[in-house]
Each structure stands twice: as structure tokens, then as C-alpha cells.
Design a protein around this motif. Structure first.
Motif, PDB file in Angstrom:
ATOM      1  N   ILE A  26       5.688 -28.426 -59.221  1.00  0.00           N
ATOM      2  CA  ILE A  26       6.172 -27.205 -58.150  1.00  0.00           C
ATOM      3  C   ILE A  26       7.662 -27.013 -58.488  1.00  0.00           C
ATOM      4  O   ILE A  26       7.821 -25.744 -58.483  1.00  0.00           O
ATOM      5  CB  ILE A  26       5.887 -27.691 -56.667  1.00  0.00           C
ATOM      6  N   LEU A  27       8.394 -27.873 -58.684  1.00  0.00           N
ATOM      7  CA  LEU A  27       9.838 -27.589 -58.915  1.00  0.00           C
ATOM      8  C   LEU A  27       9.976 -26.857 -60.315  1.00  0.00           C
ATOM      9  O   LEU A  27      10.741 -25.841 -60.479  1.00  0.00           O
ATOM     10  CB  LEU A  27      10.815 -28.936 -59.134  1.00  0.00           C
ATOM     11  N   ALA A  28       9.119 -27.119 -61.201  1.00  0.00           N
ATOM     12  CA  ALA A  28       9.209 -26.517 -62.461  1.00  0.00           C
ATOM     13  C   ALA A  28       8.658 -24.945 -62.348  1.00  0.00           C
ATOM     14  O   ALA A  28       9.315 -24.292 -62.927  1.00  0.00           O
ATOM     15  CB  ALA A  28       8.173 -27.330 -63.604  1.00  0.00           C
ATOM     16  N   ALA A  29       7.631 -25.059 -61.510  1.00  0.00           N
ATOM     17  CA  ALA A  29       7.243 -23.552 -61.167  1.00  0.00           C
ATOM     18  C   ALA A  29       7.979 -22.587 -60.545  1.00  0.00           C
ATOM     19  O   ALA A  29       8.368 -21.355 -60.798  1.00  0.00           O
ATOM     20  CB  ALA A  29       5.936 -23.596 -60.371  1.00  0.00           C
ATOM     21  N   VAL A  30       8.755 -23.225 -59.571  1.00  0.00           N
ATOM     22  CA  VAL A  30       9.876 -22.416 -58.938  1.00  0.00           C
ATOM     23  C   VAL A  30      11.125 -22.154 -59.883  1.00  0.00           C
ATOM     24  O   VAL A  30      11.422 -20.942 -59.831  1.00  0.00           O
ATOM     25  CB  VAL A  30      10.410 -23.181 -57.660  1.00  0.00           C
ATOM     26  N   SER A  31      11.253 -23.047 -60.669  1.00  0.00           N
ATOM     27  CA  SER A  31      12.477 -22.639 -61.626  1.00  0.00           C
ATOM     28  C   SER A  31      12.132 -21.495 -62.620  1.00  0.00           C
ATOM     29  O   SER A  31      12.896 -20.747 -62.819  1.00  0.00           O
ATOM     30  CB  SER A  31      12.849 -24.020 -62.222  1.00  0.00           C
ATOM     31  N   ALA A  32      10.793 -21.775 -63.022  1.00  0.00           N
ATOM     32  CA  ALA A  32      10.413 -20.585 -63.923  1.00  0.00           C
ATOM     33  C   ALA A  32      10.456 -19.396 -63.391  1.00  0.00           C
ATOM     34  O   ALA A  32      10.764 -18.024 -63.960  1.00  0.00           O
ATOM     35  CB  ALA A  32       9.068 -20.887 -64.686  1.00  0.00           C
ATOM     36  N   TYR A  33       9.813 -19.334 -61.985  1.00  0.00           N
ATOM     37  CA  TYR A  33       9.835 -17.981 -61.223  1.00  0.00           C
ATOM     38  C   TYR A  33      11.219 -17.416 -61.111  1.00  0.00           C
ATOM     39  O   TYR A  33      11.407 -16.313 -61.009  1.00  0.00           O
ATOM     40  CB  TYR A  33       9.115 -18.416 -59.809  1.00  0.00           C
ATOM     41  N   ARG A  34      12.122 -18.408 -60.671  1.00  0.00           N
ATOM     42  CA  ARG A  34      13.600 -17.793 -60.286  1.00  0.00           C
ATOM     43  C   ARG A  34      14.133 -17.336 -61.823  1.00  0.00           C
ATOM     44  O   ARG A  34      14.951 -16.317 -61.484  1.00  0.00           O
ATOM     45  CB  ARG A  34      14.416 -18.864 -59.844  1.00  0.00           C
ATOM     46  N   ASP A  35      13.886 -18.041 -62.872  1.00  0.00           N
ATOM     47  CA  ASP A  35      14.345 -17.511 -64.168  1.00  0.00           C
ATOM     48  C   ASP A  35      13.834 -15.971 -64.518  1.00  0.00           C
ATOM     49  O   ASP A  35      14.507 -15.098 -64.992  1.00  0.00           O
ATOM     50  CB  ASP A  35      14.145 -18.566 -65.349  1.00  0.00           C
ATOM     51  N   ALA A  36      12.356 -15.896 -64.160  1.00  0.00           N
ATOM     52  CA  ALA A  36      11.960 -14.539 -64.593  1.00  0.00           C
ATOM     53  C   ALA A  36      12.458 -13.601 -63.523  1.00  0.00           C
ATOM     54  O   ALA A  36      12.538 -12.520 -64.052  1.00  0.00           O
ATOM     55  CB  ALA A  36      10.345 -14.758 -64.397  1.00  0.00           C
TER      56      ALA A  36
END
Length: 47
Positions: A14-24
Motif C-alpha cells: 500500500i505504501l509503495a502504491a501511494v508513493s507511486a501515485y504521489r510521484d505520478a
């Protein structure tokens, strides 16, 4: 594997997905505009 290991792996995913979403969102040129067209500054813009 026990439930704690599964929970830990789920949290990391979940943390990896949120991080990728914020970077996008940070790299998206339209991300500074919301639906009404008001510009919200990013934390990078504050400095």
C-alpha cells in the motif's frame, strides 16, 4: 507465514502504491489544477 507477515507485506504494498501515485501526480502538469480551476501549490512550490 502468519497473519503478521501478511499484514506487513500488505502495508508495504500500500505504501509503495501511494508513493507511486504521489510521484505520478507530481509529474502531471495538470495536477496543479483542481476541478474548479483553482491552483493548489505543491510542497515543492512553497520554498
Amino acid at each position: 507465514m502468519d497473519m503478521h507477515a501478511f499484514a506487513g507485506i500488505a502495508v508495504l504494498l500500500i505504501l509503495a502504491a501511494v508513493s507511486a501515485y504521489r510521484d505520478a501526480l507530481r509529474n502531471d502538469p495538470m495536477s496543479k489544477l483542481n476541478a474548479s480551476g483553482i491552483r493548489f501549490p505543491h510542497s515543492d512550490d512553497q520554498e
